[in-house]
Design an enzyme around this catalytic site. Structure first.
Site, short mmCIF file in Angstrom:
data_model
loop_
_atom_site.label_atom_id
_atom_site.label_comp_id
_atom_site.label_asym_id
_atom_site.label_seq_id
_atom_site.Cartn_x
_atom_site.Cartn_y
_atom_site.Cartn_z
N ARG A 75 0.82 -1.23 0.00
CA ARG A 75 0.00 0.00 0.00
C ARG A 75 0.85 1.27 0.00
NH1 ARG A 75 -3.10 -2.88 3.88
NH2 ARG A 75 -4.75 -4.01 2.80
N LYS A 94 3.41 11.73 -11.18
CA LYS A 94 2.55 10.92 -12.05
C LYS A 94 3.27 9.61 -12.29
CE LYS A 94 -0.33 14.14 -14.62
NZ LYS A 94 -0.65 14.71 -15.94
N GLU A 145 10.41 19.18 -24.62
CA GLU A 145 9.74 19.53 -23.35
C GLU A 145 10.31 20.85 -22.81
OE1 GLU A 145 7.11 17.95 -22.21
OE2 GLU A 145 7.21 15.98 -23.17
N LYS A 187 7.84 23.51 -13.43
CA LYS A 187 7.00 22.33 -13.15
C LYS A 187 6.66 22.25 -11.66
CE LYS A 187 5.75 17.75 -14.00
NZ LYS A 187 5.81 16.57 -14.81
N GLU A 228 -4.20 17.73 -10.98
CA GLU A 228 -4.80 18.19 -12.24
C GLU A 228 -6.32 18.28 -12.14
OE1 GLU A 228 -2.54 16.50 -15.54
OE2 GLU A 228 -4.25 16.90 -16.84
N ARG A 254 -2.42 22.16 -13.87
CA ARG A 254 -1.43 21.17 -14.33
C ARG A 254 -1.67 20.73 -15.78
NH1 ARG A 254 1.30 16.27 -10.86
NH2 ARG A 254 2.62 15.55 -12.57
N ASN A 292 0.48 19.93 -20.61
CA ASN A 292 0.22 19.09 -21.78
C ASN A 292 0.14 19.90 -23.06
OD1 ASN A 292 0.14 16.53 -20.58
ND2 ASN A 292 -1.85 17.01 -19.71
N HIS A 318 0.56 18.17 -26.34
CA HIS A 318 0.52 16.73 -26.09
C HIS A 318 -0.73 16.05 -26.62
CE1 HIS A 318 4.07 17.51 -23.79
NE2 HIS A 318 4.16 16.26 -23.37
N HIS A 354 0.14 12.79 -28.53
CA HIS A 354 -0.35 11.45 -28.17
C HIS A 354 -1.09 10.83 -29.35
CE1 HIS A 354 -0.11 12.60 -23.65
NE2 HIS A 354 1.00 12.05 -24.07
N HIS A 388 8.67 10.25 -28.08
CA HIS A 388 7.63 11.11 -27.53
C HIS A 388 7.93 12.59 -27.82
CE1 HIS A 388 4.59 12.70 -24.89
NE2 HIS A 388 5.50 13.31 -24.15
#
Ligand code: GLY
Length: 363
Positions: free
Chosen positions: A120, A142, A184, A224, A234, A241, A245, A248, A252, A265
């Site tokens: 956990r 993330k 980035e 960031k 987010e 947040r 992106n 992105h 994606h 990427h």
């Protein structure tokens, strides 16, 4: 001299990002963990371990504390997640175990999710080895893995206890991987820091040995850290947040439609940043001259602004419909009101996006 440690401010879960004397600091921190009776484990990949054969032993890890997994996106899967959990259980790692990720975004995301799940939740530390993971994925918590149905569909927010950014590790990065990380970096300039954007234009190019690089990495991490501190999960109704992106949604879709592995990427993000600028201009949020400016900086850093080969516009649009940022079935994009200032924009006309895809070389 810029500060050498930044703090991601998240109340009792605040943590440092270290930028100087990093290997030395790691050595001390690992030794302190051991001294307080803690066990340590590392998840890395074969390619990173081969590129830096001495790094982990020099900072104090033993060989039998290291789990080496295959390099590549396929490692961010249920199978390797399961293997890593079994490795921890099989080596009797307990709740006091501190788990380190040593690698790029794939290893950081996987190891973070292992740390979030095992017993956990156990303590997690990031040692990013690529430019992209230094400026983006190692900071902010993330974590997750991919499903056959799509990228990052399973995961958790699990903040690290510390991030160790050692730009010396970039020496072994290929020029292509370095350029991908620069996408980035350029993104941060476009979304939040016009001065950074202008500095990048003035620099014309950058490589692992450029004296400006460490300060640029710190600047990106500072942006960031602030955005994550303000909107960790987010959940902001607009902005927040999600602004990270920028480019992105397009990126994606390209990765998905082209098949993962066709574009790095960051390369897809390069095209996405160009398209996000064109979208902002089409929405009359900023002047058309910014398109040439954005493309110029992307080209300066060896990034593409158009598709290499035509992809089907219908495949790209279908991938966009599955984007996690969409709200109530409406497409949501990050756009700019000026270079250095991004916003979230909802309900964009599908036909406009299709036109942009055609301009980028889709059919
Ligand atoms: N890479 C985007 C984020 O961390 O939110």
């Amino acid at each position: 001299m810029p500060t050498e440690t930044l703090t991601v401010q998240l109340a009792e879960r605040s943590y440092p990002i270290h930028f100087s004397d990093v290997a030395e600091r790691l050595k001390v921190d690992i030794s302190n963990l051991r001294a307080s009776g803690r066990t340590v484990r590392v998840i890395s990949d074969a390619r990173v371990l081969e590129a830096h054969p001495e790094y982990l032993s020099q900072v104090g890890f033993e060989d039998d504390e290291i789990l080496s997994l295959p390099a590549g996106e396929a490692t961010k899967s249920i199978e390797f997640f399961s293997q890593a959990l079994s490795h921890l259980a099989g080596t009797a790692a307990n709740r006091d175990c501190a788990l380190f990720a040593f690698g790029g975004g794939v290893i950081g995301d996987l190891a973070g999710y292992v740390a979030a799940s095992y017993l956990r939740g156990i303590d997690f530390y990031q040692i990013p080895s690529t430019l992209l993971s230094m400026v983006d994925s190692s900071v902010g918590g993330k974590t997750g893995i991919n499903l056959p149905e799509g990228k990052n569909l399973v995961g958790a927010f699990w903040q690290p206890k510390a991030v160790y950014i050692d730009t010396a590790l970039l020496q072994t990065l290929s020029p292509r991987e370095f350029a991908a990380g620069m996408a980035e970096v350029i993104k941060y300039g476009m979304l939040a820091d016009l001065e950074l954007f202008n500095d990048l234009i003035a620099l014309k190019g950058l490589d692992v040995n450029s004296p400006e690089l460490p300060a640029i990495v710190r600047r990106c991490c500072a942006i960031k850290a602030q955005i994550v501190a303000d909107d960790e999960k987010e959940t902001a109704a607009s902005g927040g947040r999600a602004l990270l992106n920028l480019g992105h949604t397009f990126a994606h879709a390209i990765e998905n439609a082209a098949g993962y592995g066709q574009y790095l990427h960051g390369e897809a993000v390069g095209i996405g940043l160009s398209l996000a600028t064109q979208l902002s201009v089409a929405l009359e949020q900023m002047p058309a001259s910014n398109i040439a400016l954005t493309d110029k900086v992307l080209h300066q850093f060896q990034l593409p602004t158009r598709l290499n080969e035509p992809l089907k516009s219908s495949d790209l649009m279908a991938a966009m419909q599955r984007d996690k940022k969409n709200r109530r079935g409406r497409l949501r994009f990050v756009t700019m009101t000026a270079l250095g200032s991004a916003v979230t924009t909802d309900g964009i006309d599908v036909a406009l996006i299709e036109q942009l895809w055609c301009k980028a070389g889709a059919e």
